[in-house]
Structure formats: structure tokens, C-alpha cells
Design an enzyme around this catalytic site. Structure first.
Site, short mmCIF file in Angstrom:
data_model
loop_
_atom_site.label_atom_id
_atom_site.label_comp_id
_atom_site.label_asym_id
_atom_site.label_seq_id
_atom_site.Cartn_x
_atom_site.Cartn_y
_atom_site.Cartn_z
N PHE A 247 67.07 4.30 -5.86
CA PHE A 247 65.69 4.01 -5.50
C PHE A 247 65.61 2.58 -4.97
O PHE A 247 66.02 1.64 -5.66
CB PHE A 247 64.80 4.18 -6.73
CG PHE A 247 63.33 4.19 -6.41
CD1 PHE A 247 62.78 5.20 -5.63
CD2 PHE A 247 62.49 3.21 -6.89
CE1 PHE A 247 61.42 5.22 -5.34
CE2 PHE A 247 61.13 3.22 -6.61
CZ PHE A 247 60.59 4.23 -5.83
N ASP B 249 68.09 3.81 -14.82
CA ASP B 249 66.68 3.99 -14.48
C ASP B 249 66.36 5.48 -14.68
O ASP B 249 66.91 6.35 -13.99
CB ASP B 249 66.43 3.55 -13.04
CG ASP B 249 64.96 3.62 -12.65
OD1 ASP B 249 64.21 4.42 -13.26
OD2 ASP B 249 64.56 2.89 -11.72
N TYR C 98 54.07 6.86 -15.66
CA TYR C 98 53.06 7.66 -14.94
C TYR C 98 53.62 8.88 -14.25
O TYR C 98 52.89 9.60 -13.59
CB TYR C 98 52.31 6.78 -13.93
CG TYR C 98 53.20 6.00 -12.96
CD1 TYR C 98 53.74 6.61 -11.85
CD2 TYR C 98 53.48 4.65 -13.18
CE1 TYR C 98 54.55 5.90 -10.97
CE2 TYR C 98 54.28 3.93 -12.31
CZ TYR C 98 54.81 4.56 -11.21
OH TYR C 98 55.62 3.87 -10.35
N LYS C 99 54.93 9.13 -14.36
CA LYS C 99 55.52 10.31 -13.71
C LYS C 99 55.51 11.47 -14.70
O LYS C 99 54.45 11.98 -15.04
CB LYS C 99 56.90 9.97 -13.17
CG LYS C 99 56.78 8.96 -12.02
CD LYS C 99 58.10 8.43 -11.51
CE LYS C 99 57.84 7.46 -10.37
NZ LYS C 99 58.96 6.57 -10.12
N ARG D 269 59.53 17.02 -0.70
CA ARG D 269 59.92 16.94 -2.11
C ARG D 269 58.92 17.69 -2.98
O ARG D 269 57.71 17.50 -2.85
CB ARG D 269 59.99 15.47 -2.49
CG ARG D 269 60.62 15.20 -3.82
CD ARG D 269 60.82 13.71 -3.98
NE ARG D 269 59.56 13.02 -4.19
CZ ARG D 269 59.45 11.85 -4.84
NH1 ARG D 269 60.53 11.26 -5.31
NH2 ARG D 269 58.29 11.27 -5.01
C1 LIG Z 1 58.83 5.35 -9.50
C2 LIG Z 1 60.08 4.56 -9.65
C3 LIG Z 1 60.04 3.21 -9.94
C4 LIG Z 1 58.70 2.54 -9.91
O1 LIG Z 1 58.62 1.33 -10.43
P1 LIG Z 1 57.19 0.62 -10.54
O2 LIG Z 1 57.55 -0.72 -10.94
O3 LIG Z 1 56.38 1.40 -11.50
O4 LIG Z 1 56.51 0.71 -9.19
C5 LIG Z 1 61.23 2.55 -10.16
N1 LIG Z 1 62.41 3.21 -10.09
C6 LIG Z 1 62.46 4.53 -9.79
C7 LIG Z 1 63.75 5.23 -9.72
C8 LIG Z 1 61.29 5.23 -9.55
O5 LIG Z 1 61.35 6.51 -9.22
#
Ligand SMILES: *Cc1c(COP(=O)(O)O)cnc(C)c1O
Length: 417
Positions: A132, A202, A227-228, A376
Site C-alpha cells: 500500500f 500492516d 474503519y474497514k 475491487r
Molecule cells: C487503508 C489503509 C491504510 C490507511 O491508513 P490511514 O492512516 O487510516 O489513512 C494504511 N495501510 C493500508 C494497507 C491500508 O489499506
């Protein structure tokens, strides 16, 4: 004709799977808009029905009536640790190894910096090109502060060989956000440890989607998103995991007062709190944290192995229906065909991917698009049915077959895709 036949037998098979689904009663815990098939809970989970009542109580009673007393009387001060303990169960960690704080990005920064301090003779932060990007940006930011750190981004498929004795920390998202390919926590963690490196996982697309066994694989560090799949609401706080035996040695650089051993003594010298509390920086966002806490009720009494089984059967239902389509659609499966290697999403590539996703959304099937060409679809077993997975695949095929996505309004790019 052929398509019609496939549809009726496929739909009946999907309905039969729903009939015997052990999670089928969970759906009514969520507020889901009528007529929508929501395949984006991997990006923003829907509203759990515990949340409005909880937020209302926090606003009117705890804040409204309790005022500042609520830091003690309503236990606000311990909320990051209490919510962390609930998330710990979902990641195979002990209750005192997880705390909720800040965002995933900020937590990544804290733990990368902490990892570099634990490996003073090594310079390399190792990641992978498909990681990511936000995590890579954070690593780049850290490297810009100090000559000590260097980010190395391995080509896809070469990560294991790139773990050398120069690597301080391997930073990797377990599930590839584009393709849904799932890395094996165990083999990568083991290889890193063989070479004396630490690992930061992560888990943004893992926790809440399938069982994660951080303790079993002896993982060092992890971060993840509220939030996911955890449904904590837009911008919900994230979490941090540090294996217990590393906790006392870890120094994170955002040494804020909430992570101090005795914040209310107001000493001038920073002294980290014991355990996970040192990963707090400033004052926790109590409203968001309360929403996340309430949303976690969805996982009470849920066996994550059952969630995983259903996730696999949902994604298989979807893939099989797309594959049963007689007409060539120009879709290429971007996710691994074998369920074992997939997270809880299915992705396809298509040169008109963006427009197809917009046409589907207009049609009540909400997925998302990831540049350059990925469609997706996230599958969240607590509230989705097999009939919905089947119907979503049917509509995907139909939008392409009829070229409904050609309409100009579906080609206009919005800021969020
Ligand atoms: C959604 C996501 C993030 C998001 O990080 P925020 O700091 O909440 O914006 C980080 N890493 C991955 C792999 C994600 O999918």
C-alpha cells in the site's frame, strides 16, 4: 439462453448456501440501505446498530452531563486499552499487546522508527513494490529525517530473498490492496527473524476478515485500521500491536503526554508508560473510539474461522458466476484463483474499470476502483449473503455485456475512487 440457465441454477445454489449459513443472523445488526449490495466494507465498513445509541449516550450523558469528570467516571482514559483488548482477540494477540491510537499511517511511522532504534547497526527498511503506497510514503518521510534509514522496495515475488542482514525491519501489508493476494505471515516472519530483522505487518485488510495469528507466528509489530472490516466509522482510530517481550524496549518517537508514565504529574522529562500505553501520543478521540468500541459488538461470539469459511464461499460464488458468463467480457481475474491465497476481496482488471464501477454503483452494487485498471469487490461475511454475491456478479457481467458503462457520466472522475 445459456446465461439464463446458469443464472437459475447458480442462484439456487447461492440460496442454499445462505440457508445453512451460521452467520446469517448477524446481518440485522447493521444498517444497510435498501436495494444496495455493499461490496466496499473493506474500505469503509457500514454502520453497526450499536453505534448510534452508544454515540448518543457518550454525547448526552458522558460529555453533556459528565463533562470532564467522564475521563474518570466513564473510563475514557482507559478506552484505548479496552478497545485494543477487543481487537487483540481478532488478531491472535494477548489483550495487553494491542492499543488503539491515531491512524494507521501515524502508527506505521511510530513503529518503523522504533524498529530502527532496536536495530542500530542496520539501515534498511524493506518493503515490496505492491505494498500500500501510504506505508511507503511514511517510510520515505522517516528516511528523509535521518541518514540512518534507507527504504528498499523489493520487486514482487523477490521479498524473501531480499531479507538480508542489513535489514532492520520488513514492512509489509498482509493482503495486497489491489489484487487481494495474501502473504503468509509465518514464512516471512520466520525468514526475517532468521536474518535478525524485525517485521511490521500492516493488517488493514486482514483483521476482521479472517483469523490472524500474530502470537503463533511470533510477529514483532503490527498496525491496522479501525474503519474497514472493523466498521468503526469514517476516520476511526487505528491500532498498534507490539509483542509483549519487546514492549519495554520499544521507544516510539511521538513521545506525547498521553504515553507518559505519569501524565498528570506534568514532569518536564518524558518517561514512557509501561506496556502499550507509550504508543499513545495526544488525547484520544473519544467519540470515534466509542463508535469503534460499539461496532466491535459485531464480532462478539463470532468464530473467525467461520468468518473465513464464509468469506471463501462468497468470493467463490462471485468468481464462478463471472466465469460462467458465455460472452467475452474483457475481464481478467487479478486475485489469486486459489482461495488459500486470497484475502476477502475479488479484483478484476478491465481497461474501462473506472466507468464499469460507476455504472455498477448507479445500479446499486457498490465496489471501488483502484488505478490503473482494478475493479475491487470486498466480501464481508458478517452481513453479505451468497445471493447478493451472485447477483453482484450477474450485474457486473450485464453492465459490460450491454456496455452501459459507455455513458459519459460514468467516465467523470471523482476525487475518491
Ligand atoms: C487503508 C489503509 C491504510 C490507511 O491508513 P490511514 O492512516 O487510516 O489513512 C494504511 N495501510 C493500508 C494497507 C491500508 O489499506
Amino acid at each position: 439462453m445459456l446465461t439464463a440457465l446458469v443464472d437459475s441454477t447458480g442462484r439456487a445454489a447461492a440460496a442454499a448456501l445462505d440457508e445453512s449459513d451460521p452467520l446469517k443472523d448477524r446481518r440485522k445488526e447493521f444498517l444497510l440501505p435498501q436495494g444496495i449490495i455493499y461490496l466496499d466494507g473493506n474500505s469503509l465498513g457500514p454502520l453497526h446498530l450499536s453505534v448510534p445509541a452508544r454515540i448518543d449516550a457518550v454525547l448526552r450523558e458522558q460529555w453533556g452531563q459528565g463533562l470532564i469528570r467522564s475521563w474518570n467516571s466513564a473510563g475514557w482514559i482507559d478506552l484505548p486499552a479496552r478497545v485494543g483488548a477487543r481487537i487483540a482477540r481478532l488478531c491472535g494477540a494477548a489483550a495487553d499487546e494491542v492499543i488503539v491510537a491515531d491512524s494507521t499511517s501515524i502508527n506505521t511511522f511510530k513503529l518503523l522508527a522504533a524498529a530502527m532504534k532496536l536495530r542500530p547497526a542496520r539501515r534498511v527498511i524493506l518493503s515490496e513494490e505492491n505494498n500500500f503506497p501510504a506505508d511507503l510514503y511514511i517510510a520515505q518521510g522517516l528516511c528523509s529525517l535521518t541518514e540512518r534509514a534507507e527504504l528498499v522496495v523489493a520487486r514482487c515475488g523477490t521479498l524473501l530473498d531480499a531479507i538480508t542482514e542489513e535489514v532492520a525491519v520488513v514492512m509489509l501489508t498482509q493482503v495486497d490492496f489491489r489484487t487481494g493476494r495474501r502473504h503468509d505471515l509465518k514464512s516471512i516472519t520466520e525468514r526475517a527473524h532468521e536474518k535478525g530483522a524485525l517485521v511490521l505487518w500492516d493488517l488493514a485488510h486482514s483483521v476482521g476478515a479472517f483469523p490472524v495469528a500474530l502470537n503463533d507466528v511470533n510477529a514483532d509489530f503490527a498496525v491496522g485500521c479501525g474503519y474497514k472490516y472493523l466498521n468503526g466509522g469514517p476516520g476511526a482510530p487505528a491500532f498498534v500491536y507490539v509483542r509483549r517481550d519487546l514492549q519495554a524496549a520499544v521507544q516510539q518517537p511521538l513521545s506525547g503526554w498521553m504515553g507518559h508514565a505519569r501524565p498528570f504529574e506534568f514532569l518536564n522529562r518524558y518517561e514512557p508508560a509501561p506496556g502499550m500505553a507509550r504508543h499513545l501520543c495526544g488525547t484520544p478521540a473519544i467519540l470515534s473510539l466509542s463508535a469503534l468500541d460499539a461496532a466491535l459488538d459485531a464480532f462478539e461470539g463470532v468464530d473467525m474461522a467461520v468468518v473465513r469459511q464464509k468469506s471463501i464461499s462468497l468470493t467463490q460464488t462471485f468468481i464462478r458466476r463471472v466465469e460462467a458468463e458465455a460472452e467475452p467480457l474483457g475481464l481478467t481475474l487479478a486475485s489469486p484463483r486459489e482461495s488459500e491465497h486470497r484475502g476477502s476481496q475479488v479484483s478484476y482488471r478491465h481497461s474501462s474499470g473506472y466507468a464499469i464501477v460507476q455504472a455498477l454503483i448507479a445500479d446499486g452494487v457498490i465496489g471501488d476502483f483502484r488505478a490503473p485498471d482494478i475493479l475491487r469487490f470486498g466480501f464481508t461475511p458478517l452481513y453479505l449473503s451468497h445471493v447478493e454475491a451472485f447477483a453482484a456478479a450477474e450485474r457486473l457481467c450485464e453492465v459490460i455485456r450491454t456496455r452501459r458503462f459507455d455513458r459519459p457520466e460514468f467516465h467523470k472522475r471523482a476525487p475518491v475512487t
